[in-house]
Design an enzyme around this catalytic site. Structure first.
Site, PDB file in Angstrom:
ATOM      1  CB  SER A   7      47.852  56.984 -36.835  1.00 34.74           C
ATOM      2  OG  SER A   7      49.171  56.984 -37.751  1.00 34.74           O
ATOM      3  CG  HIS A  31      50.314  60.068 -33.513  1.00 34.77           C
ATOM      4  ND1 HIS A  31      50.738  59.730 -31.958  1.00 34.77           N
ATOM      5  CD2 HIS A  31      50.874  59.522 -34.280  1.00 34.77           C
ATOM      6  CE1 HIS A  31      51.450  58.841 -32.218  1.00 34.77           C
ATOM      7  NE2 HIS A  31      51.835  58.018 -33.329  1.00 34.77           N
ATOM      8  CG  MET A  35      58.564  56.768 -39.181  1.00 35.90           C
ATOM      9  SD  MET A  35      57.588  55.014 -40.696  1.00 35.90           S
ATOM     10  CE  MET A  35      56.069  55.318 -39.452  1.00 35.90           C
ATOM     11  CG  MET A  66      58.788  56.319 -35.092  1.00 34.24           C
ATOM     12  SD  MET A  66      57.720  55.419 -35.664  1.00 34.24           S
ATOM     13  CE  MET A  66      56.849  56.887 -36.188  1.00 34.24           C
ATOM     14  CG  ASP A 173      51.641  54.681 -31.953  1.00 38.64           C
ATOM     15  OD1 ASP A 173      50.912  54.504 -32.908  1.00 38.64           O
ATOM     16  OD2 ASP A 173      52.336  55.443 -32.280  1.00 38.64           O
TER      17      ASP A 173
HETATM   18  C1  DX5 Z   1      54.065  52.704 -36.495  1.00 40.92           C
HETATM   19  C2  DX5 Z   1      52.973  54.660 -36.140  1.00 40.92           C
HETATM   20  C3  DX5 Z   1      51.207  54.056 -35.850  1.00 40.92           C
HETATM   21  C4  DX5 Z   1      50.694  53.656 -37.269  1.00 40.92           C
HETATM   22  C5  DX5 Z   1      49.670  53.337 -35.888  1.00 40.92           C
HETATM   23  O1  DX5 Z   1      55.302  53.196 -36.031  1.00 40.92           O
HETATM   24  O2  DX5 Z   1      53.940  54.485 -35.149  1.00 40.92           O
HETATM   25  O3  DX5 Z   1      51.505  55.495 -35.154  1.00 40.92           O
HETATM   26  O4  DX5 Z   1      50.960  54.249 -37.837  1.00 40.92           O
HETATM   27  O5  DX5 Z   1      48.942  53.147 -36.932  1.00 40.92           O
HETATM   28  P1  DX5 Z   1      47.877  51.361 -37.383  1.00 40.92           P
HETATM   29  O6  DX5 Z   1      46.722  52.896 -36.071  1.00 40.92           O
HETATM   30  O7  DX5 Z   1      47.529  52.110 -38.414  1.00 40.92           O
HETATM   31  O8  DX5 Z   1      48.343  50.628 -36.704  1.00 40.92           O
HETATM   32 ZN    ZN Z   2      53.103  56.447 -34.063  1.00 41.76          ZN
END
Ligand code: DX5
Ligand code: ZN
Length: 212
Positions: A7, A31, A35, A66, A173
């Site tokens: 991510s 990834h 948002m 998202m 995730d």
């Molecule tokens: C949350 C995201 C994740 C997040 C994962 O809304 O969809 O992909 O960035 O990050 P970590 O590994 O820090 O939880």
């Molecule tokens: Zn994500």
């Protein structure tokens, strides 16, 4: 063995090319968390950042929308270089149509659900999905604590995929780290998303290899 999709929300945006090259060298996918401040309370980044990553990425872009009305942006994310595209089940009125639209643009299609949505809600759509993005935190922010119920949810989903004989993969995730990766893999996760655990590690390459 699981694939690791890193991510980029936790990347160092002042040194993005360095972090992209690290993923190229050691991980399986990028990834990308998109948002919109409406479907989730946070706003992340958009097309300029996705296109910049795509310009030097040597691994597939796994884009996690998202956003409300994901159907409006499928074509743009295909053009920006995404290979996998997921959207949230409750972000659209017609998930089947969005899955088809993603496939028509040559990408792999996935549906995401937050931890409070029963896994059975996905069952009618599984044969149209290349993967499911099972959230192990509530979508919106990186660096949250992993929700332990996720193991049971993975097993339940995996059992249905196996029962139907489908090729659908399970991607998990949120809060994934070296501590829970092997248990997630044992429960049936195929792809692990990890952001803060990779970028906070003293040695990101070894964090990724131990998660695999
Ligand atoms: C949350 C995201 C994740 C997040 C994962 O809304 O969809 O992909 O960035 O990050 P970590 O590994 O820090 O939880
Ligand atoms: Zn994500």
């Amino acid at each position: 063995m699981a694939q690791v999709s890193v991510s980029m929300l936790s990347a160092d945006f002042l040194h993005l090319d360095r972090d992209v090259r690290m993923v190229n060298a050691y991980a399986d996918m990028f990834h990308l968390d998109i948002m919109d401040g409406t479907f989730v309370p946070n706003i992340s980044y958009g097309f300029p950042v996705v296109e910049a990553i795509a310009s030097i990425a040597e691994k597939p872009l796994d884009t996690h929308l998202m956003i409300v009305r994901p159907e409006k942006y499928v074509e743009r994310f295909a053009k920006a270089g995404s290979s996998l595209l997921s959207f949230h089940l409750n972000a659209t009125d017609d998930p089947d149509a969005v899955l088809s639209q993603i496939h028509d643009h040559g990408m792999k299609a996935g549906i995401a659900i937050n931890p409070d949505i029963p896994v059975e809600r996905l069952f009618p759509y599984l044969d149209g999905c290349d993967f499911i993005l099972l959230m192990s935190v509530f979508a919106g922010f990186g660096g949250q604590k992993f929700i332990e119920d996720t193991y049971g949810r993975i097993r339940e989903l995996k059992a249905e995929i196996v029962r139907k004989g489908l090729p659908c993969l399970i991607e998990v995730d949120g809060g994934v780290s070296e501590k829970n990766a092997s248990e997630l893999n044992a429960a049936g996760a195929d792809i692990l998303v990890s952001g803060s655990a990779v970028f906070k590690a003293i040695d990101p390459a070894s964090a990724i290899s131990s998660m695999r």
